[in-house]
Design an enzyme around this catalytic site. Structure first.
Site, PDB file in Angstrom:
ATOM      1  N   GLY A  11       0.847  -1.114   0.068  1.00 34.57           N
ATOM      2  CA  GLY A  11       0.013  -0.054   0.069  1.00 34.57           C
ATOM      3  C   GLY A  11       0.894   1.160  -0.067  1.00 34.57           C
ATOM      4  O   GLY A  11       1.831   1.527   1.010  1.00 34.57           O
ATOM      5  N   GLY A  13      -0.063   4.201  -0.396  1.00 36.00           N
ATOM      6  CA  GLY A  13      -0.835   5.478   0.000  1.00 36.00           C
ATOM      7  C   GLY A  13      -0.045   6.511   1.044  1.00 36.00           C
ATOM      8  O   GLY A  13       1.114   6.455   1.299  1.00 36.00           O
ATOM      9  N   GLY A  16       1.298   4.030   3.905  1.00 38.58           N
ATOM     10  CA  GLY A  16       2.614   3.492   3.315  1.00 38.58           C
ATOM     11  C   GLY A  16       3.839   4.199   2.985  1.00 38.58           C
ATOM     12  O   GLY A  16       4.937   3.795   3.098  1.00 38.58           O
ATOM     13  N   VAL A 121      -1.589  -2.524   9.832  1.00 42.81           N
ATOM     14  CA  VAL A 121      -2.229  -1.209  10.333  1.00 42.81           C
ATOM     15  C   VAL A 121      -3.496  -0.804   9.633  1.00 42.81           C
ATOM     16  O   VAL A 121      -4.080   0.267   9.871  1.00 42.81           O
ATOM     17  CB  VAL A 121      -1.148  -0.121  10.000  1.00 42.81           C
ATOM     18  CG1 VAL A 121       0.323  -0.553  10.172  1.00 42.81           C
ATOM     19  CG2 VAL A 121      -0.988   0.161   8.323  1.00 42.81           C
ATOM     20  N   ASN A 123      -7.295  -0.505   8.764  1.00 50.35           N
ATOM     21  CA  ASN A 123      -8.494  -0.560   9.668  1.00 50.35           C
ATOM     22  C   ASN A 123      -9.681  -1.466   9.432  1.00 50.35           C
ATOM     23  O   ASN A 123      -9.731  -1.692   7.907  1.00 50.35           O
ATOM     24  CB  ASN A 123      -8.709   0.933   9.848  1.00 50.35           C
ATOM     25  CG  ASN A 123      -7.775   1.618  11.033  1.00 50.35           C
ATOM     26  OD1 ASN A 123      -7.761   0.797  12.225  1.00 50.35           O
ATOM     27  ND2 ASN A 123      -7.573   2.593  10.700  1.00 50.35           N
ATOM     28  N   ARG A 154      -0.969   9.729  21.014  1.00 50.35           N
ATOM     29  CA  ARG A 154      -1.864  10.936  21.073  1.00 50.35           C
ATOM     30  C   ARG A 154      -2.333  11.058  22.500  1.00 50.35           C
ATOM     31  O   ARG A 154      -2.600  12.359  22.800  1.00 50.35           O
ATOM     32  CB  ARG A 154      -3.274  10.194  20.449  1.00 50.35           C
ATOM     33  CG  ARG A 154      -3.282  10.027  18.749  1.00 50.35           C
ATOM     34  CD  ARG A 154      -4.156   9.710  17.988  1.00 50.35           C
ATOM     35  NE  ARG A 154      -3.962   9.897  16.664  1.00 50.35           N
ATOM     36  CZ  ARG A 154      -4.757   9.163  15.865  1.00 50.35           C
ATOM     37  NH1 ARG A 154      -5.412   7.979  15.970  1.00 50.35           N
ATOM     38  NH2 ARG A 154      -4.280   9.284  14.537  1.00 50.35           N
ATOM     39  N   HIS A 178      -8.428  -0.671  19.004  1.00 51.37           N
ATOM     40  CA  HIS A 178      -8.336   0.535  18.071  1.00 51.37           C
ATOM     41  C   HIS A 178      -9.816   1.120  17.932  1.00 51.37           C
ATOM     42  O   HIS A 178     -10.010   1.172  16.553  1.00 51.37           O
ATOM     43  CB  HIS A 178      -7.353   0.368  17.091  1.00 51.37           C
ATOM     44  CG  HIS A 178      -6.755   1.530  16.754  1.00 51.37           C
ATOM     45  ND1 HIS A 178      -6.428   2.642  17.273  1.00 51.37           N
ATOM     46  CD2 HIS A 178      -6.795   1.734  15.076  1.00 51.37           C
ATOM     47  CE1 HIS A 178      -6.108   3.687  16.105  1.00 51.37           C
ATOM     48  NE2 HIS A 178      -6.203   3.075  15.004  1.00 51.37           N
TER      49      HIS A 178
HETATM   50  N1  APR Z   1      -3.091  -4.107  -2.934  1.00 51.13           N
HETATM   51  C1  APR Z   1      -2.117  -3.029  -2.726  1.00 51.13           C
HETATM   52  N2  APR Z   1      -2.430  -1.848  -2.712  1.00 51.13           N
HETATM   53  C2  APR Z   1      -3.692  -1.473  -2.306  1.00 51.13           C
HETATM   54  C3  APR Z   1      -4.792  -2.823  -2.297  1.00 51.13           C
HETATM   55  C4  APR Z   1      -4.358  -4.129  -2.890  1.00 51.13           C
HETATM   56  N3  APR Z   1      -5.350  -4.846  -2.783  1.00 51.13           N
HETATM   57  N4  APR Z   1      -5.859  -2.090  -2.316  1.00 51.13           N
HETATM   58  C5  APR Z   1      -5.900  -0.710  -2.145  1.00 51.13           C
HETATM   59  N5  APR Z   1      -4.514  -0.494  -2.135  1.00 51.13           N
HETATM   60  C6  APR Z   1      -3.781   0.811  -1.993  1.00 51.13           C
HETATM   61  C7  APR Z   1      -4.379   1.878  -2.871  1.00 51.13           C
HETATM   62  O1  APR Z   1      -4.039   1.994  -3.868  1.00 51.13           O
HETATM   63  C8  APR Z   1      -3.703   3.187  -1.967  1.00 51.13           C
HETATM   64  O2  APR Z   1      -2.509   3.531  -2.524  1.00 51.13           O
HETATM   65  O3  APR Z   1      -3.673   1.083  -0.873  1.00 51.13           O
HETATM   66  C9  APR Z   1      -3.586   2.408  -0.590  1.00 51.13           C
HETATM   67  C10 APR Z   1      -4.151   3.309   0.589  1.00 51.13           C
HETATM   68  O4  APR Z   1      -3.652   4.444   0.746  1.00 51.13           O
HETATM   69  P1  APR Z   1      -4.538   5.954   1.005  1.00 51.13           P
HETATM   70  O5  APR Z   1      -6.101   5.657   0.385  1.00 51.13           O
HETATM   71  O6  APR Z   1      -3.789   6.841   0.838  1.00 51.13           O
HETATM   72  O7  APR Z   1      -5.032   5.281   2.502  1.00 51.13           O
HETATM   73  P2  APR Z   1      -4.033   5.511   4.020  1.00 51.13           P
HETATM   74  O8  APR Z   1      -4.146   6.779   4.561  1.00 51.13           O
HETATM   75  O9  APR Z   1      -2.609   5.132   3.587  1.00 51.13           O
HETATM   76  O10 APR Z   1      -4.684   4.510   4.713  1.00 51.13           O
HETATM   77  C11 APR Z   1      -4.375   3.073   4.608  1.00 51.13           C
HETATM   78  O11 APR Z   1      -4.180   2.649   6.900  1.00 51.13           O
HETATM   79  O12 APR Z   1      -4.990   3.962   8.936  1.00 51.13           O
HETATM   80  C12 APR Z   1      -5.308   2.824   7.937  1.00 51.13           C
HETATM   81  O13 APR Z   1      -7.491   3.343   8.085  1.00 51.13           O
HETATM   82  C13 APR Z   1      -6.598   3.540   7.032  1.00 51.13           C
HETATM   83  O14 APR Z   1      -7.128   1.311   6.369  1.00 51.13           O
HETATM   84  C14 APR Z   1      -6.590   2.487   5.736  1.00 51.13           C
HETATM   85  C15 APR Z   1      -5.099   2.263   5.859  1.00 51.13           C
END
Ligand code: APR
Length: 312
Positions: A11, A13, A16, A121, A123, A154, A178
Site C-alpha cells: 500500500g 498511500g 504506506g 495497520v 483498519n 496521542r 483501536h
Molecule cells: N493491494 C495493494 N495496495 C492496495 C490494494 C491492494 N489490494 N488495495 C488498495 N491498495 C492501496 C491503494 O491503491 C492506496 O494507494 O492502498 C493505498 C491506501 O492509501 P490511502 O488511500 O492513502 O490510505 P492511507 O491513509 O494510506 O490508509 C491506509 O491505514 O490507517 C489505515 O484506515 C486506514 O485502512 C487504511 C490504511
C-alpha cells in the site's frame, strides 16, 4: 548497526509512503520494497525517496512495484493497503472492503516471504490483524497490529499540551481495541514520574481520555479526505525497527493474547516485548479493577468482530 535485510510496505498511500520514508531514513535496512495496485504510484514514490538520499544522507534503497516479486524474502512486511475513513465514518465501516484487500494482500505476502514478521495497520485494526493472522497461517507471534503506540502517543500529546510540558516528560498508556473499546490506563500515566491523577482533576483526565479515544476521528474531520498518517507511520516504523534490531522494546501493540489478564485467545491491544520473530512476550501490568474490567470488555467486543472476519 550494519545495514541489512528487507522490509516491505504494501500500500503506497499516505500511510504506506510515510512508513517507507521513515524506514528508509533509519538507514538500517538494505532495501525497502513498496507495492501498490496503482501503476506508477509505488515506482514514483520509490524514485522520489531515493532522490532524497543524498540530501538526507542514507543509503537504504527503495524499490517500488506492482508485483510482489520485489518483496521476496522480506524480514518484515507492513500491510497498509485498504481504504481510509471519510468524515463521519467509523473504522468498522471499512470492514468488508478492507477484509477483502487484507486477505488478498496477506496471501501474496506469505507466498513471497514465508518467514516474515507481519505488521498490520489497515483498519479496522484489531479485525484486520486477526484476519491477516488467519490468512497467513503464521505462528501468532509473527503477526501483530499497530494501534497502541499511536493511541498512546496521542494520549501523551494531549496531556503534554494540556499541562504545557514537553512530550518527553509524559508517560501514558492505552490498551484494548483501536476503536470504541480503547482502554486508556490513567494508573499508568505520569509526568516526570508524578502520577497524572495528582496533577489534573479527574474530569480533566476524562476529557483527555475522550479526546484520545476520538484522536483518529478528530484528524479525519479536519482533513476531510483521508485519515492520519504521520503519527501512525511513526508508530509502525518503530515497531518494524524493534523487530529488525531485536531490541525487546516493550510497546503497546495488537498482539495475540492467550491467558494473560485472564483473557483467552484473541488479538488485543496489550504491551509486548518486540524483537526478532515479532512478539516475544506479552507483558502484563497491574491494572486497577475498573481498567481490568474495561480490558476484558474490549476483549469480548473484538472477539465477536474477529469471529465475523474469519469468513470474509
Ligand atoms: N493491494 C495493494 N495496495 C492496495 C490494494 C491492494 N489490494 N488495495 C488498495 N491498495 C492501496 C491503494 O491503491 C492506496 O494507494 O492502498 C493505498 C491506501 O492509501 P490511502 O488511500 O492513502 O490510505 P492511507 O491513509 O494510506 O490508509 C491506509 O491505514 O490507517 C489505515 O484506515 C486506514 O485502512 C487504511 C490504511
Amino acid at each position: 548497526m550494519t545495514r541489512s535485510g528487507k522490509v516491505s510496505v504494501i500500500g503506497a498511500g499516505f500511510y504506506g509512503s510515510t512508513t517507507a520514508q521513515r524506514l528508509a531514513e533509519y538507514d538500517i535496512f538494505d532495501t525497502v520494497a513498496l507495492v501498490d495496485i496503482i501503476e506508477g504510484k509505488p515506482q514514483g514514490i520509490a524514485l522520489d525517496i531515493n532522490q532524497s538520499r543524498p540530501v538526507e544522507g542514507f543509503e537504504t534503497k527503495l524499490v517500488g512495484s506492482n508485483d510482489y516479486a520485489v518483496t521476496e524474502g522480506s524480514d518484515i512486511v507492513v500491510i497498509t493497503a485498504g481504504l481510509p475513513r471519510k468524515p463521519g465514518m467509523s473504522r468498522m465501516d471499512l470492514l468488508e472492503t478492507n477484509a477483502q484487500i487484507v486477505r488478498d494482500v496477506t496471501e501474496k505476502v506469505v507466498a513471497a516471504s514465508p518467514e516474515a514478521v507481519i505488521i498490520v495497520v489497515s483498519n479496522p485494526l484489531d479485525e484486520m490483524t486477526a484476519l491477516a493472522s488467519l490468512a497467513s497461517g503464521f505462528p501468532k507471534n509473527r503477526v501483530m497490529g499497530q494501534a497502541g503506540m499511536l493511541d498512546t502517543a496521542r494520549f501523551t500529546n494531549n496531556v503534554a499540551e494540556e499541562l504545557g510540558v514537553p512530550v518527553g516528560s509524559v508517560t501514558t498508556l492505552t490498551l484494548g481495541s483501536h476503536g470504541d473499546t480503547m482502554v486508556p490506563v490513567p494508573s499508568a500515566c505520569s509526568v516526570d514520574g508524578k502520577p497524572l491523577a495528582d496533577l489534573l482533576p479527574a474530569e480533566k483526565i476524562e476529557e483527555l481520555v475522550t479526546r484520545t479515544r476520538n484522536g483518529g476521528a478528530e484528524v479525519v474531520a479536519l482533513l476531510k479526505t483521508g485519515s492520519a498518517y504521520y503519527a501512525p507511520s511513526a508508530a509502525a516504523a518503530r515497531m518494524a525497527r524493534a523487530v529488525r534490531e531485536d531490541s525487546g522494546a516493550v510497546m503497546p501493540v495488537c498482539a495475540w493474547v492467550d491467558g494473560e489478564y485472564g483473557i483467552d485467545g484473541v488479538y488485543l491491544g496489550v504491551e509486548a516485548e518486540i524483537g526478532a520473530g515479532g512478539v516475544k512476550k506479552v507483558v502484563e501490568r497491574d491494572l486497577t479493577d475498573s481498567e481490568l474490567a474495561a480490558l476484558k470488555e474490549a476483549a469480548e467486543a473484538v472477539r465477536a468482530k474477529q469471529a465475523d472476519v474469519a469468513d470474509m
